[in-house]
Motif scaffolding. Structure first.
Motif, mmCIF file in Angstrom:
data_model
loop_
_atom_site.group_PDB
_atom_site.id
_atom_site.type_symbol
_atom_site.label_atom_id
_atom_site.label_comp_id
_atom_site.label_asym_id
_atom_site.label_seq_id
_atom_site.Cartn_x
_atom_site.Cartn_y
_atom_site.Cartn_z
ATOM 1 N N THR A 172 -96.951 21.964 71.236
ATOM 2 C CA THR A 172 -95.833 22.798 70.796
ATOM 3 C C THR A 172 -96.341 23.869 69.843
ATOM 4 O OG1 THR A 172 -94.269 20.965 70.990
ATOM 5 C CG2 THR A 172 -93.586 22.841 69.657
ATOM 6 N N MET A 173 -95.960 25.097 70.106
ATOM 7 C CA MET A 173 -96.376 26.217 69.275
ATOM 8 C C MET A 173 -95.177 26.681 68.466
ATOM 9 S SD MET A 173 -98.344 29.607 70.654
ATOM 10 C CE MET A 173 -98.849 30.938 69.582
ATOM 11 N N ARG A 174 -95.299 26.656 67.134
ATOM 12 C CA ARG A 174 -94.214 27.039 66.236
ATOM 13 C C ARG A 174 -94.606 28.270 65.426
ATOM 14 N NH1 ARG A 174 -94.231 21.348 66.055
ATOM 15 N NH2 ARG A 174 -92.219 20.402 66.618
ATOM 16 N N LEU A 175 -93.602 29.031 65.014
ATOM 17 C CA LEU A 175 -93.843 30.244 64.249
ATOM 18 C C LEU A 175 -92.949 30.282 63.024
ATOM 19 C CD1 LEU A 175 -94.128 31.054 67.492
ATOM 20 C CD2 LEU A 175 -94.548 33.293 66.515
ATOM 21 N N TRP A 176 -93.532 30.751 61.910
ATOM 22 C CA TRP A 176 -92.803 30.986 60.672
ATOM 23 C C TRP A 176 -92.912 32.478 60.349
ATOM 24 C CZ3 TRP A 176 -95.609 26.784 61.840
ATOM 25 C CH2 TRP A 176 -95.118 25.511 61.519
ATOM 26 N N ALA B 239 -88.840 29.351 64.970
ATOM 27 C CA ALA B 239 -89.026 29.727 66.372
ATOM 28 C C ALA B 239 -90.046 28.810 67.036
ATOM 29 C CB ALA B 239 -89.487 31.179 66.484
ATOM 30 N N ARG B 240 -89.814 28.543 68.321
ATOM 31 C CA ARG B 240 -90.764 27.797 69.133
ATOM 32 C C ARG B 240 -91.099 28.606 70.371
ATOM 33 N NH1 ARG B 240 -89.091 21.363 69.197
ATOM 34 N NH2 ARG B 240 -88.946 21.101 66.932
ATOM 35 N N VAL B 241 -92.325 28.466 70.811
ATOM 36 C CA VAL B 241 -92.759 29.161 72.020
ATOM 37 C C VAL B 241 -92.293 28.365 73.238
ATOM 38 C CG1 VAL B 241 -94.751 29.923 73.361
ATOM 39 C CG2 VAL B 241 -94.731 30.220 70.877
ATOM 40 N N ARG B 242 -91.522 29.020 74.099
ATOM 41 C CA ARG B 242 -91.027 28.381 75.321
ATOM 42 C C ARG B 242 -92.053 28.463 76.442
ATOM 43 N NH1 ARG B 242 -87.163 31.267 77.442
ATOM 44 N NH2 ARG B 242 -86.501 29.572 78.790
ATOM 45 N N LYS B 243 -92.759 29.571 76.526
ATOM 46 C CA LYS B 243 -93.828 29.712 77.520
ATOM 47 C C LYS B 243 -94.752 30.838 77.107
ATOM 48 C CE LYS B 243 -91.349 32.842 80.685
ATOM 49 N NZ LYS B 243 -90.917 33.055 82.077
ATOM 50 N N THR B 244 -95.946 30.830 77.661
ATOM 51 C CA THR B 244 -96.944 31.849 77.367
ATOM 52 C C THR B 244 -97.380 32.511 78.660
ATOM 53 O OG1 THR B 244 -97.756 30.699 75.385
ATOM 54 C CG2 THR B 244 -99.250 32.277 76.425
ATOM 55 N N LEU C 94 -98.341 37.242 76.029
ATOM 56 C CA LEU C 94 -96.915 37.241 75.724
ATOM 57 C C LEU C 94 -96.463 35.802 75.455
ATOM 58 C CD1 LEU C 94 -94.578 39.428 75.810
ATOM 59 C CD2 LEU C 94 -94.016 38.467 78.038
ATOM 60 N N HIS C 95 -95.977 35.546 74.234
ATOM 61 C CA HIS C 95 -95.419 34.247 73.882
ATOM 62 C C HIS C 95 -93.903 34.402 73.806
ATOM 63 C CE1 HIS C 95 -99.397 32.632 72.973
ATOM 64 N NE2 HIS C 95 -99.617 33.658 72.163
ATOM 65 N N VAL C 96 -93.189 33.812 74.736
ATOM 66 C CA VAL C 96 -91.732 33.893 74.745
ATOM 67 C C VAL C 96 -91.188 32.852 73.775
ATOM 68 C CG1 VAL C 96 -89.644 33.772 76.151
ATOM 69 C CG2 VAL C 96 -91.762 34.682 77.140
ATOM 70 N N ILE C 97 -90.434 33.304 72.756
ATOM 71 C CA ILE C 97 -89.942 32.423 71.704
ATOM 72 C C ILE C 97 -88.419 32.329 71.751
ATOM 73 C CG2 ILE C 97 -91.925 32.834 70.227
ATOM 74 C CD1 ILE C 97 -90.321 34.838 68.657
ATOM 75 N N ASP C 98 -87.877 31.318 71.085
ATOM 76 C CA ASP C 98 -86.442 31.048 71.178
ATOM 77 C C ASP C 98 -85.632 31.584 70.006
ATOM 78 O OD1 ASP C 98 -87.215 29.350 69.157
ATOM 79 O OD2 ASP C 98 -86.609 27.499 70.167
ATOM 80 N N ALA C 99 -86.213 32.449 69.178
ATOM 81 C CA ALA C 99 -85.487 33.008 68.031
ATOM 82 C C ALA C 99 -86.119 34.338 67.643
ATOM 83 C CB ALA C 99 -85.500 32.043 66.853
ATOM 84 N N VAL C 100 -85.329 35.156 66.960
ATOM 85 C CA VAL C 100 -85.837 36.418 66.431
ATOM 86 C C VAL C 100 -86.494 36.137 65.085
ATOM 87 C CG1 VAL C 100 -85.197 38.721 65.609
ATOM 88 C CG2 VAL C 100 -84.063 37.755 67.613
ATOM 89 N N LEU C 101 -87.675 36.707 64.870
ATOM 90 C CA LEU C 101 -88.402 36.501 63.620
ATOM 91 C C LEU C 101 -87.929 37.517 62.582
ATOM 92 C CD1 LEU C 101 -92.017 36.067 65.060
ATOM 93 C CD2 LEU C 101 -90.370 34.271 64.485
#
Length: 258
Positions: A158-162, A171-176, A189-196
């Motif tokens: 699981t890839m997470r972003l702060w 945010a979490r990466v749904r697919k790359t 391209l890392h498709v994430i589930d939230a706006v940073l």
């Protein structure tokens, strides 16, 4: 009084060891421009790749915001150095669109550029670190040119972003999608589930509401979110250690008198 101080020191060391795992941290330097590049030279498929990957709404915002598309595209031309995009999916952007449209022009550009990074960052590069501070295309300090950063962690698949620190995971990466090849753009391209979003936007239109309360119930200190119960525990241990030390000194004094 050495006993309370020693006990407090051991508690602090134990708390730090518990709060952080053993993997190292990595803070990457901002990638310097490798030379002038122009958006007109970029492959026409950049926005298409973003759209077919599930973040067409974000691609539309980039295309509609002055200078944004040029800054993104100049990274995927020959000699541009490559591009990584943390691309919010359509659902995330749909909910954020009203807020985005209310932002000042400068904040709109910064929000979009905060989702891009110069260079290619694939998941395998991030797996060996607790987190990686990735410099984005957005500028944090205009005077020094210091880049804003996004903290990225790849852990157990699981890839997470702060977007800021301290902050909760937003945010979490749904697919790359890695479209890099000898012929295609150097694009990850890392498709994430939230706006940073950062806590504070410089323009008049931003309030940073999405990141407010990231340390709710905690104390932001030494660049960490420390739970209040940990602080209270420290205080309790200090008090107990202080009185224990006094009792020990009193006992030792009475033993000497005997």
């Amino acid at each position: 009084m050495a006993a309370p101080v020693l006990l407090l020191g051991l508690l602090l060391i134990a708390s730090a060891a518990t709060a952080h795992d053993e993997l190292p941290h990595l803070e990457l330097p901002a990638t310097l421009d490798s030379g002038p590049a122009h958006g007109s030279d970029a492959p026409q498929g950049l926005m298409d790749i973003m759209s077919v990957s599930g973040c067409g709404r974000f691609a539309a915002l980039v295309a509609a915001t002055p200078n944004a598309s040029d800054i993104f595209e100049q990274r995927v031309v020959a000699g541009g150095g490559g591009l990584t995009v943390f691309c919010p999916d359509d659902k995330a952007v749909a909910g954020f669109a009203p807020t985005f449209l209310a932002l000042a022009d400068t904040d709109r550009l910064n929000v979009l550029l905060h989702h891009g990074a110069a260079g290619r960052y694939v998941r395998a590069q991030l797996a060996g670190f607790r987190w990686v501070a990735v410099p984005t295309l957005a500028v944090a300090d205009a005077a020094t040119g210091e880049a804003q950063t996004v903290l990225v962690r790849e852990h157990n698949g699981t890839m997470r972003l702060w977007p800021t620190w301290p902050a909760e995971s937003v945010a979490r990466v749904r697919k790359t999608v890695d479209s890099s090849s000898e012929e295609a753009p150097l694009l990850v391209l890392h498709v994430i589930d939230a706006v940073l979003l950062r806590k504070k936007l410089d323009g008049a239109g931003g309030d940073g509401a999405a990141a407010a309360g990231a340390c709710s119930g905690r104390l932001g200190w030494l660049h960490m979110c420390i739970p209040v119960w940990v602080v209270l525990l420290w205080v309790f241990v200090v008090i107990v250690s202080f009185f224990a030390g006094m009792l020990m000194q009193s006992w030792w004094g009475s033993m000497k008198d005997e």
